[in-house]
Scaffold this motif. Structure first.
Motif, PDB file in Angstrom:
ATOM      1  N   ARG A 198      -6.387  56.667 -17.836  1.00  0.00           N
ATOM      2  CA  ARG A 198      -6.188  55.730 -16.731  1.00  0.00           C
ATOM      3  C   ARG A 198      -4.903  54.919 -16.918  1.00  0.00           C
ATOM      4  O   ARG A 198      -4.165  54.672 -15.959  1.00  0.00           O
ATOM      5  CB  ARG A 198      -7.398  54.805 -16.635  1.00  0.00           C
ATOM      6  CG  ARG A 198      -7.491  54.008 -15.367  1.00  0.00           C
ATOM      7  CD  ARG A 198      -8.873  53.401 -15.215  1.00  0.00           C
ATOM      8  NE  ARG A 198      -9.140  52.383 -16.232  1.00  0.00           N
ATOM      9  CZ  ARG A 198     -10.324  51.772 -16.369  1.00  0.00           C
ATOM     10  NH1 ARG A 198     -11.329  52.093 -15.575  1.00  0.00           N
ATOM     11  NH2 ARG A 198     -10.492  50.860 -17.299  1.00  0.00           N
TER      12      ARG A 198
ATOM     13  N   LYS B 206     -10.750  50.935 -11.462  1.00  0.00           N
ATOM     14  CA  LYS B 206     -11.595  52.112 -11.279  1.00  0.00           C
ATOM     15  C   LYS B 206     -11.072  53.055 -10.199  1.00  0.00           C
ATOM     16  O   LYS B 206     -11.548  54.180 -10.093  1.00  0.00           O
ATOM     17  CB  LYS B 206     -13.036  51.689 -10.961  1.00  0.00           C
ATOM     18  CG  LYS B 206     -13.788  51.180 -12.187  1.00  0.00           C
ATOM     19  CD  LYS B 206     -15.224  50.845 -11.844  1.00  0.00           C
ATOM     20  CE  LYS B 206     -15.974  50.324 -13.073  1.00  0.00           C
ATOM     21  NZ  LYS B 206     -16.025  51.322 -14.151  1.00  0.00           N
TER      22      LYS B 206
ATOM     23  N   ASP C 267     -10.209  56.235 -11.713  1.00  0.00           N
ATOM     24  CA  ASP C 267     -11.193  56.966 -12.508  1.00  0.00           C
ATOM     25  C   ASP C 267     -11.352  58.422 -12.099  1.00  0.00           C
ATOM     26  O   ASP C 267     -11.479  59.304 -12.946  1.00  0.00           O
ATOM     27  CB  ASP C 267     -12.555  56.262 -12.437  1.00  0.00           C
ATOM     28  CG  ASP C 267     -12.624  55.057 -13.359  1.00  0.00           C
ATOM     29  OD1 ASP C 267     -11.599  54.749 -14.006  1.00  0.00           O
ATOM     30  OD2 ASP C 267     -13.700  54.433 -13.431  1.00  0.00           O
TER      31      ASP C 267
END
Length: 254
Positions: free
Chosen positions: A102, A123, A126
């Motif tokens: 990430r 996120k 992700d």
């Protein structure tokens, strides 16, 4: 457009009167895997560091996709699509595998490594990070701290973080160094898969892998190019055999 992703002319590096690389003219054809090999002290590491801009040449030129990068810095060439890995695995050991990938995705998109930002913002990377991990066989390792992963898995993670930068060309510094036999074939297969649609230049000592992976091999000795060609031609060259003291006298069985 040039058929060569990377070209050098007269590439030379001197250290306090010692010439480590001398007048190297290297041409790496686009969308091939090109191996750079040689006995200990041949100048491979110095040449690799010149190409990846961690050293400045004493003289000579380096062209990447036709552009002169002789005086460019590592960050500049990375933005142009030239990405390198290191002989020693370079990951953040206290982050999870997913967080490592990430972070690389953040960097590719021009964002700083803002680990303190909200989970919601972070996120969003992700899905892409998990896809890259799956590509290198790391499904199920997402929440493992990188520092706790077996060495072979760390090398796969490093490849995933390198691919996260969306490089046009990969420069791999002994990607199989330190791997057990059970990991060599798997990582070699990952490199072959990663090379699809990309150019790869790799320094490697494992001659079986060089024989099976590389389209073209350049042999360095004493800082100069000794021979170049496919593995069959290079391994049959008497000068190469002498340089390796018989190490390459017999064809590799792969």
């Amino acid at each position: 457009m040039t058929v060569y992703a990377l070209e050098t002319s007269g590439l030379t590096k001197q250290f306090a009167g010692f010439t480590a690389v001398s007048d190297v003219g290297l041409r790496v054809r686009r969308h091939t895997i090109h191996g750079l090999i040689g006995p200990n002290g041949a100048g491979k590491s110095t040449c690799f560091n010149l190409l990846t801009k961690f050293l400045a040449p004493t003289r000579g030129t380096i062209l990447y996709e036709g552009a002169d990068i002789s005086r460019a810095g590592p960050a500049e060439v990375a933005r142009m699509g030239l990405a390198r890995s290191f002989q020693i695995s370079a990951v953040f050991p206290h982050l999870t595998a997913l967080e490592n990938v990430r972070a690389a995705l953040q960097r590719r998109r021009g964002e700083s490594f803002d680990f303190w930002r909200s989970d919601r913002i972070l996120k969003r990377y992700d899905a892409d990070a998990r896809a890259l991990m799956a590509e290198v066989g790391l499904t199920g390792w997402e929440e493992t701290l990188a520092g706790e992963m077996p060495y072979g898995r760390k090398r796969a993670l490093e490849l995933a973080t390198t691919l996260a930068l969306a490089p046009k060309m990969l420069l791999l510094d002994e990607p199989l160094a330190g791997l057990g036999q059970e990991d060599v074939g798997r990582i070699a297969a990952l490199i072959k898969r990663a090379a699809e649609g990309r150019t790869v230049l790799m320094v490697e000592h494992n001659l079986n892998v060089v024989a099976s992976l590389c389209d073209v091999i350049t042999v360095l000795t004493r800082g100069k190019i000794l021979a170049e060609g496919d593995y069959a031609a290079v391994s049959a060259n008497p000068a190469v055999q002498q340089a390796y003291l018989g190490e390459m006298a017999e064809p590799a069985h792969v």
